[in-house]
Design a protein around this motif. Sequence first.
Motif, PDB file in Angstrom:
ATOM      1  N   LYS A   5       0.823  -1.198   0.000  1.00  0.00           N
ATOM      2  CA  LYS A   5       0.000   0.000   0.000  1.00  0.00           C
ATOM      3  C   LYS A   5       0.864   1.256   0.000  1.00  0.00           C
ATOM      4  N   GLN A   6       0.449   2.209  -0.785  1.00  0.00           N
ATOM      5  CA  GLN A   6       1.054   3.539  -0.750  1.00  0.00           C
ATOM      6  C   GLN A   6      -0.124   4.485  -0.579  1.00  0.00           C
ATOM      7  N   ASN A   7      -0.323   4.915   0.630  1.00  0.00           N
ATOM      8  CA  ASN A   7      -1.558   5.618   0.975  1.00  0.00           C
ATOM      9  C   ASN A   7      -1.615   7.064   0.504  1.00  0.00           C
ATOM     10  N   SER A   8      -0.469   7.604   0.099  1.00  0.00           N
ATOM     11  CA  SER A   8      -0.482   8.971  -0.435  1.00  0.00           C
ATOM     12  C   SER A   8      -0.404   8.909  -1.948  1.00  0.00           C
ATOM     13  N   PRO A   9      -1.488   9.234  -2.634  1.00  0.00           N
ATOM     14  CA  PRO A   9      -1.441   9.198  -4.100  1.00  0.00           C
ATOM     15  C   PRO A   9      -0.500  10.261  -4.671  1.00  0.00           C
ATOM     16  N   SER A  10      -0.332  11.367  -3.931  1.00  0.00           N
ATOM     17  CA  SER A  10       0.514  12.436  -4.460  1.00  0.00           C
ATOM     18  C   SER A  10       1.212  13.174  -3.327  1.00  0.00           C
ATOM     19  N   LEU A  11       2.309  13.841  -3.705  1.00  0.00           N
ATOM     20  CA  LEU A  11       3.127  14.574  -2.730  1.00  0.00           C
ATOM     21  C   LEU A  11       3.807  15.722  -3.462  1.00  0.00           C
ATOM     22  N   SER A  12       3.769  16.907  -2.857  1.00  0.00           N
ATOM     23  CA  SER A  12       4.472  18.069  -3.424  1.00  0.00           C
ATOM     24  C   SER A  12       5.526  18.542  -2.445  1.00  0.00           C
ATOM     25  N   VAL A  13       6.713  18.809  -2.971  1.00  0.00           N
ATOM     26  CA  VAL A  13       7.839  19.206  -2.124  1.00  0.00           C
ATOM     27  C   VAL A  13       8.593  20.334  -2.829  1.00  0.00           C
ATOM     28  N   GLN A  14       9.118  21.256  -2.055  1.00  0.00           N
ATOM     29  CA  GLN A  14       9.948  22.312  -2.621  1.00  0.00           C
ATOM     30  C   GLN A  14      11.321  21.764  -2.979  1.00  0.00           C
ATOM     31  N   GLU A  15      11.859  22.285  -4.057  1.00  0.00           N
ATOM     32  CA  GLU A  15      13.213  21.907  -4.469  1.00  0.00           C
ATOM     33  C   GLU A  15      14.194  22.140  -3.315  1.00  0.00           C
ATOM     34  N   GLY A  16      15.092  21.188  -3.102  1.00  0.00           N
ATOM     35  CA  GLY A  16      16.086  21.321  -2.053  1.00  0.00           C
ATOM     36  C   GLY A  16      15.667  20.712  -0.724  1.00  0.00           C
ATOM     37  N   SER A  19      12.084  14.765   0.399  1.00  0.00           N
ATOM     38  CA  SER A  19      10.852  14.065   0.016  1.00  0.00           C
ATOM     39  C   SER A  19      10.828  12.742   0.761  1.00  0.00           C
ATOM     40  N   ILE A  20       9.697  12.431   1.375  1.00  0.00           N
ATOM     41  CA  ILE A  20       9.542  11.150   2.075  1.00  0.00           C
ATOM     42  C   ILE A  20       8.321  10.448   1.508  1.00  0.00           C
ATOM     43  N   LEU A  21       8.586   9.302   0.892  1.00  0.00           N
ATOM     44  CA  LEU A  21       7.497   8.504   0.329  1.00  0.00           C
ATOM     45  C   LEU A  21       7.345   7.249   1.173  1.00  0.00           C
ATOM     46  N   ASN A  22       6.122   6.957   1.543  1.00  0.00           N
ATOM     47  CA  ASN A  22       5.857   5.858   2.456  1.00  0.00           C
ATOM     48  C   ASN A  22       5.197   4.665   1.782  1.00  0.00           C
ATOM     49  N   CYS A  23       5.434   3.507   2.375  1.00  0.00           N
ATOM     50  CA  CYS A  23       4.902   2.261   1.832  1.00  0.00           C
ATOM     51  C   CYS A  23       4.640   1.301   2.993  1.00  0.00           C
ATOM     52  N   ASP A  24       3.508   0.657   2.988  1.00  0.00           N
ATOM     53  CA  ASP A  24       3.178  -0.347   3.997  1.00  0.00           C
ATOM     54  C   ASP A  24       2.856  -1.662   3.313  1.00  0.00           C
ATOM     55  N   TYR A  25       3.166  -2.752   3.971  1.00  0.00           N
ATOM     56  CA  TYR A  25       2.853  -4.059   3.396  1.00  0.00           C
ATOM     57  C   TYR A  25       2.196  -4.949   4.443  1.00  0.00           C
ATOM     58  N   THR A  26       1.489  -5.939   3.951  1.00  0.00           N
ATOM     59  CA  THR A  26       0.740  -6.793   4.879  1.00  0.00           C
ATOM     60  C   THR A  26       1.310  -8.207   4.973  1.00  0.00           C
ATOM     61  N   ASN A  27       2.038  -8.626   3.961  1.00  0.00           N
ATOM     62  CA  ASN A  27       2.513 -10.004   3.917  1.00  0.00           C
ATOM     63  C   ASN A  27       3.837 -10.127   4.679  1.00  0.00           C
ATOM     64  N   PRO A  79      18.896  16.174  -1.478  1.00  0.00           N
ATOM     65  CA  PRO A  79      17.809  17.136  -1.605  1.00  0.00           C
ATOM     66  C   PRO A  79      16.947  16.807  -2.819  1.00  0.00           C
ATOM     67  N   SER A  80      15.711  17.161  -2.776  1.00  0.00           N
ATOM     68  CA  SER A  80      14.814  16.895  -3.908  1.00  0.00           C
ATOM     69  C   SER A  80      15.127  17.854  -5.055  1.00  0.00           C
ATOM     70  N   GLN A  81      15.025  17.322  -6.258  1.00  0.00           N
ATOM     71  CA  GLN A  81      15.290  18.112  -7.458  1.00  0.00           C
ATOM     72  C   GLN A  81      14.085  18.024  -8.395  1.00  0.00           C
ATOM     73  N   PRO A  82      13.875  19.034  -9.232  1.00  0.00           N
ATOM     74  CA  PRO A  82      12.725  18.983 -10.158  1.00  0.00           C
ATOM     75  C   PRO A  82      12.695  17.728 -11.013  1.00  0.00           C
ATOM     76  N   GLY A  83      13.855  17.214 -11.380  1.00  0.00           N
ATOM     77  CA  GLY A  83      13.927  15.995 -12.179  1.00  0.00           C
ATOM     78  C   GLY A  83      13.466  14.757 -11.435  1.00  0.00           C
ATOM     79  N   ASP A  84      13.263  14.882 -10.134  1.00  0.00           N
ATOM     80  CA  ASP A  84      12.742  13.762  -9.346  1.00  0.00           C
ATOM     81  C   ASP A  84      11.226  13.642  -9.486  1.00  0.00           C
TER      82      ASP A  84
END
Lengths: 114, 114
Positions: A5-16, A19-27, A79-84
């Motif tokens: 599961k990735q409960n956040s469909p979207s995320l916006s972050v300022q350059e620099g 960014s933290i992307l989360n993931c949960d699993y059940t198995n 740091p986060s970059q626009p190309g990310d």
Amino acid sequence: DQQVKQNSPSLSVQEGRISILNCDYTNSMFDYFLWYKKYPAEGPTFLISISSIKDKNEDGRFTVFLNKSAKHLSLHIVPSQPGDSAVYFCAASAGTTSYDKVIFGPGTSLSVIP
Amino acid sequence: DTAVSQTPKYLVTQMGNDKSIKCEQNLGHDTMYWYKQDSKKFLKIMFSYNNKELIINETVPNRFSPKSPDKAHLNLHINSLELGDSAVYFCASSQALPGLGELFFGEGSRLTVL
């Protein structure tokens, strides 16, 4: 039955910033985890992976953290970059079992704002 | 020099028709896959072949028939197309067996059934 599961469909972050992307699993049999990055009209590309014997794996600006007890992993981009800006898929498998398939989450769309 | 290439990239067809999508990889990998990305953006495995042998066959209608003439090619034939078959189909390959190691994806083939 959504095993990854990735409960956040979207995320916006300022350059620099981070960014933290989360993931949960059940198995609880999952022991190998991967992150893939996907740009529009392209196939997913491998980014970073982690085995369940570790709790952290780092590759340049990308770090994946694994918390087995919580069945949770996260991808940090610093740091986060626009190309990310892309869709990031979390994936998992019971990698030590031959022929076991990789299960993908639904993805999180990251926008890095210049 | 594309590692995993699939054709066609776009396919628009009528219900009831039969169509094929071709995939080739020049990475020397032994394992190839077909994944389907549906309207909810989930990437779900359909089939996997290892050295031309079918090793993963998910619950897919038997209208879908994969064929692997050699380990560098994995084609997908779909009979009697239905509206629900509309999706992006991704071919992938890996050096390792499923569940181990990273996947290399093609750019995807967007199938639209009218």
